[in-house]
Design a protein around this motif. Structure first.
Motif, PDB file in Angstrom:
ATOM      1  N   THR A  58     -36.129 -26.422   9.918  1.00  0.00           N
ATOM      2  CA  THR A  58     -36.985 -27.221   9.758  1.00  0.00           C
ATOM      3  C   THR A  58     -38.235 -27.066   9.003  1.00  0.00           C
ATOM      4  OG1 THR A  58     -36.040 -28.351  11.779  1.00  0.00           O
ATOM      5  CG2 THR A  58     -38.009 -29.467  11.045  1.00  0.00           C
ATOM      6  N   ALA A  59     -39.030 -26.196   9.141  1.00  0.00           N
ATOM      7  CA  ALA A  59     -40.318 -25.977   8.725  1.00  0.00           C
ATOM      8  C   ALA A  59     -40.220 -25.637   7.218  1.00  0.00           C
ATOM      9  CB  ALA A  59     -41.019 -24.822   9.424  1.00  0.00           C
ATOM     10  N   LEU A  60     -39.123 -24.496   6.883  1.00  0.00           N
ATOM     11  CA  LEU A  60     -38.931 -24.302   5.735  1.00  0.00           C
ATOM     12  C   LEU A  60     -38.601 -25.586   4.802  1.00  0.00           C
ATOM     13  CD1 LEU A  60     -38.802 -22.178   3.358  1.00  0.00           C
ATOM     14  CD2 LEU A  60     -36.540 -21.721   4.114  1.00  0.00           C
ATOM     15  N   SER A  61     -37.702 -26.096   5.309  1.00  0.00           N
ATOM     16  CA  SER A  61     -37.160 -27.727   4.579  1.00  0.00           C
ATOM     17  C   SER A  61     -38.055 -28.438   4.271  1.00  0.00           C
ATOM     18  CB  SER A  61     -36.078 -28.180   5.364  1.00  0.00           C
ATOM     19  OG  SER A  61     -35.177 -27.206   5.338  1.00  0.00           O
ATOM     20  N   CYS A  62     -39.072 -28.892   5.305  1.00  0.00           N
ATOM     21  CA  CYS A  62     -40.267 -29.621   5.167  1.00  0.00           C
ATOM     22  C   CYS A  62     -41.070 -29.322   3.948  1.00  0.00           C
ATOM     23  CB  CYS A  62     -41.014 -29.926   6.388  1.00  0.00           C
ATOM     24  SG  CYS A  62     -42.541 -30.825   6.489  1.00  0.00           S
ATOM     25  N   VAL A  63     -41.559 -27.940   4.033  1.00  0.00           N
ATOM     26  CA  VAL A  63     -42.259 -27.429   2.877  1.00  0.00           C
ATOM     27  C   VAL A  63     -41.746 -27.670   1.579  1.00  0.00           C
ATOM     28  CG1 VAL A  63     -43.402 -25.353   1.851  1.00  0.00           C
ATOM     29  CG2 VAL A  63     -43.571 -25.952   4.425  1.00  0.00           C
ATOM     30  N   ILE A  89     -33.512 -27.791  -5.884  1.00  0.00           N
ATOM     31  CA  ILE A  89     -32.984 -27.911  -4.529  1.00  0.00           C
ATOM     32  C   ILE A  89     -31.678 -28.639  -4.560  1.00  0.00           C
ATOM     33  CG2 ILE A  89     -33.455 -29.206  -2.270  1.00  0.00           C
ATOM     34  CD1 ILE A  89     -36.500 -28.255  -2.824  1.00  0.00           C
ATOM     35  N   GLU A  90     -31.639 -29.851  -5.382  1.00  0.00           N
ATOM     36  CA  GLU A  90     -30.116 -30.508  -5.446  1.00  0.00           C
ATOM     37  C   GLU A  90     -29.073 -29.682  -5.887  1.00  0.00           C
ATOM     38  OE1 GLU A  90     -30.585 -33.940  -7.828  1.00  0.00           O
ATOM     39  OE2 GLU A  90     -32.226 -34.853  -6.751  1.00  0.00           O
ATOM     40  N   ARG A  91     -29.090 -28.812  -6.743  1.00  0.00           N
ATOM     41  CA  ARG A  91     -28.276 -28.031  -7.174  1.00  0.00           C
ATOM     42  C   ARG A  91     -27.743 -27.147  -5.959  1.00  0.00           C
ATOM     43  NH1 ARG A  91     -28.931 -31.286 -10.160  1.00  0.00           N
ATOM     44  NH2 ARG A  91     -28.952 -31.398 -12.428  1.00  0.00           N
ATOM     45  N   ALA A  92     -29.007 -26.393  -5.284  1.00  0.00           N
ATOM     46  CA  ALA A  92     -28.495 -25.619  -4.135  1.00  0.00           C
ATOM     47  C   ALA A  92     -27.811 -26.421  -3.057  1.00  0.00           C
ATOM     48  CB  ALA A  92     -29.904 -25.007  -3.675  1.00  0.00           C
ATOM     49  N   ASP A 113     -25.885 -28.885  -3.457  1.00  0.00           N
ATOM     50  CA  ASP A 113     -24.463 -29.120  -3.866  1.00  0.00           C
ATOM     51  C   ASP A 113     -23.672 -27.985  -3.606  1.00  0.00           C
ATOM     52  OD1 ASP A 113     -25.053 -31.480  -4.674  1.00  0.00           O
ATOM     53  OD2 ASP A 113     -25.425 -30.810  -6.867  1.00  0.00           O
ATOM     54  N   PHE A 114     -24.083 -26.687  -3.956  1.00  0.00           N
ATOM     55  CA  PHE A 114     -23.332 -25.498  -3.663  1.00  0.00           C
ATOM     56  C   PHE A 114     -22.995 -25.164  -2.208  1.00  0.00           C
ATOM     57  CE2 PHE A 114     -23.829 -21.006  -2.373  1.00  0.00           C
ATOM     58  CZ  PHE A 114     -22.763 -20.568  -3.104  1.00  0.00           C
ATOM     59  N   ALA A 115     -24.382 -25.552  -1.296  1.00  0.00           N
ATOM     60  CA  ALA A 115     -24.084 -25.335   0.096  1.00  0.00           C
ATOM     61  C   ALA A 115     -22.979 -26.217   0.835  1.00  0.00           C
ATOM     62  CB  ALA A 115     -25.453 -25.624   0.673  1.00  0.00           C
ATOM     63  N   ILE A 116     -23.195 -27.322   0.222  1.00  0.00           N
ATOM     64  CA  ILE A 116     -21.969 -28.308   0.734  1.00  0.00           C
ATOM     65  C   ILE A 116     -20.578 -27.959   0.497  1.00  0.00           C
ATOM     66  CG2 ILE A 116     -21.013 -30.836   0.567  1.00  0.00           C
ATOM     67  CD1 ILE A 116     -23.811 -31.689   0.352  1.00  0.00           C
ATOM     68  N   LEU A 117     -20.266 -27.400  -0.844  1.00  0.00           N
ATOM     69  CA  LEU A 117     -19.022 -27.010  -1.252  1.00  0.00           C
ATOM     70  C   LEU A 117     -18.307 -25.761  -0.508  1.00  0.00           C
ATOM     71  CD1 LEU A 117     -19.278 -27.297  -4.931  1.00  0.00           C
ATOM     72  CD2 LEU A 117     -18.154 -28.729  -3.375  1.00  0.00           C
ATOM     73  N   PHE A 151     -27.617 -22.132   4.607  1.00  0.00           N
ATOM     74  CA  PHE A 151     -26.986 -23.181   4.627  1.00  0.00           C
ATOM     75  C   PHE A 151     -27.238 -24.457   4.969  1.00  0.00           C
ATOM     76  CE2 PHE A 151     -23.869 -19.741   4.187  1.00  0.00           C
ATOM     77  CZ  PHE A 151     -22.803 -20.107   3.139  1.00  0.00           C
ATOM     78  N   GLY A 152     -28.488 -24.296   5.713  1.00  0.00           N
ATOM     79  CA  GLY A 152     -29.024 -25.515   6.396  1.00  0.00           C
ATOM     80  C   GLY A 152     -30.322 -25.920   5.527  1.00  0.00           C
ATOM     81  N   THR A 153     -30.913 -24.899   4.931  1.00  0.00           N
ATOM     82  CA  THR A 153     -32.282 -25.431   4.371  1.00  0.00           C
ATOM     83  C   THR A 153     -31.961 -26.561   3.045  1.00  0.00           C
ATOM     84  OG1 THR A 153     -33.356 -23.361   5.146  1.00  0.00           O
ATOM     85  CG2 THR A 153     -34.358 -24.713   3.271  1.00  0.00           C
ATOM     86  N   PRO A 154     -30.968 -26.249   2.115  1.00  0.00           N
ATOM     87  CA  PRO A 154     -30.984 -26.968   1.185  1.00  0.00           C
ATOM     88  C   PRO A 154     -30.748 -28.411   1.466  1.00  0.00           C
ATOM     89  CG  PRO A 154     -29.761 -25.063   0.805  1.00  0.00           C
ATOM     90  CD  PRO A 154     -30.257 -24.973   2.082  1.00  0.00           C
ATOM     91  N   TYR A 155     -29.870 -28.680   2.432  1.00  0.00           N
ATOM     92  CA  TYR A 155     -29.487 -30.295   2.702  1.00  0.00           C
ATOM     93  C   TYR A 155     -30.866 -30.859   3.335  1.00  0.00           C
ATOM     94  CZ  TYR A 155     -27.429 -34.077   4.831  1.00  0.00           C
ATOM     95  OH  TYR A 155     -27.227 -35.654   5.258  1.00  0.00           O
ATOM     96  N   CYS A 156     -31.518 -30.217   4.348  1.00  0.00           N
ATOM     97  CA  CYS A 156     -32.527 -30.753   5.076  1.00  0.00           C
ATOM     98  C   CYS A 156     -33.671 -30.849   4.095  1.00  0.00           C
ATOM     99  CB  CYS A 156     -32.983 -29.660   6.047  1.00  0.00           C
ATOM    100  SG  CYS A 156     -34.049 -30.327   7.280  1.00  0.00           S
TER     101      CYS A 156
END
Length: 266
Positions: free
Chosen positions: A83-88, A103-106, A108-112, A141-146
């Protein structure tokens, strides 16, 4: 205070109460356990007193009291870090569109790529990583989407007058992120922290259930479910008790996040 507000307050308290009870049991359980978690006290899968025994004849209640603190502590650490890293990153992405595109590209990769597959690749190829490997998987895997969620929430703040004024006065990126944007993301931060905690509970439980090297020991709740599944018909509590503990935390935190969201929209 209006009665409707009081009822919503009680509803939020009741929503989070089960999770607080389970977390308290996990925190203070090792001191309350009546038997050693490694010493047999009866026949395997004997229903006996309390919650009976497991596949090795050990007391299920004592294992339940002793097996939650490591799992929930690791889930809490993962939730805070993600959460902290994603917020920043989200705040930076809102202020710097080029970073937002990355971040959007990352995302997309994490979701796939399935999280379980990534977890298997990291923890089986690097078994000595233990907890640190699991945290790395959660961050990857959690940071890009968050971060995308935070970026969407911060976009309007980044275009506000006080942020533009701070930019015009020559303030740097760090000042804009930590002094202007993030303080206005408190509600999103709290909601995402709850959701990331639930996700982390599932992630840590899955890693333990799959016997991946997470150094959480051999007695946590997920391991209890896996090891005692063969004797569920003989002593159902050896599987149901740890399963209910995990489910109670996840469902209760989800309800609390939903109640928080409804208060924000009211």
């Amino acid at each position: 205070m209006p009665k409707s507000l009081a009822r919503r307050g009680w509803g939020r308290a009741l929503a989070v109460a089960p999770a607080l009870v389970v977390i308290a049991v996990a925190a203070f359980g090792p001191a309350l356990a009546g038997h050693s978690t490694q010493t047999p006290v009866g026949m395997p899968f004997d229903r006996g007193d309390g919650l009976g025994t497991d596949r090795l004849g050990r007391d299920v209640l004592s294992q339940l009291l002793d097996g939650g603190w490591g799992l929930l502590l690791l889930a809490g650490v993962i939730a805070v870090l993600v959460t902290a890293l994603s917020c920043v990153l989200g705040a930076v992405a809102a202020l710097r569109p080029r970073i937002g595109a990355v971040i959007e590209r990352a995302t997309d990769f994490a979701i796939l790529l399935p999280v379980v597959l990534g977890m298997l690749l990291v923890l089986t190829s690097w078994p000595d990583a233990g907890v640190y490997g699991l945290i790395m998987v959660a961050l990857l895997f959690g940071t890009p989407y968050c971060a995308r969620v935070f970026a969407a929430a911060a976009t309007g703040i980044a275009a506000s007058g006080y942020v533009e004024s701070a930019r015009a006065s020559g303030e740097g990126l760090a000042h804009l992120v930590f002094r202007e944007v993030i303080p206005n993301l408190r509600e999103v931060l709290a909601a995402q922290l709850g959701l990331r905690f639930v996700e982390a509970v599932y992630l840590v439980s899955t890693a333990s259930f799959l016997q991946l090297p997470t150094t959480l020991g051999s007695g946590n709740w997920a391991v209890m479910v896996r090891d005692n599944a063969s004797g569920m018909l003989l002593n159902p509590w050896s599987v149901l008790a740890p399963s209910l503990a995990i489910a109670t935390v996840a469902v209760s935190v989800n309800l609390a996040v939903s109640a928080f969201g409804s208060r924000r929209r009211a």
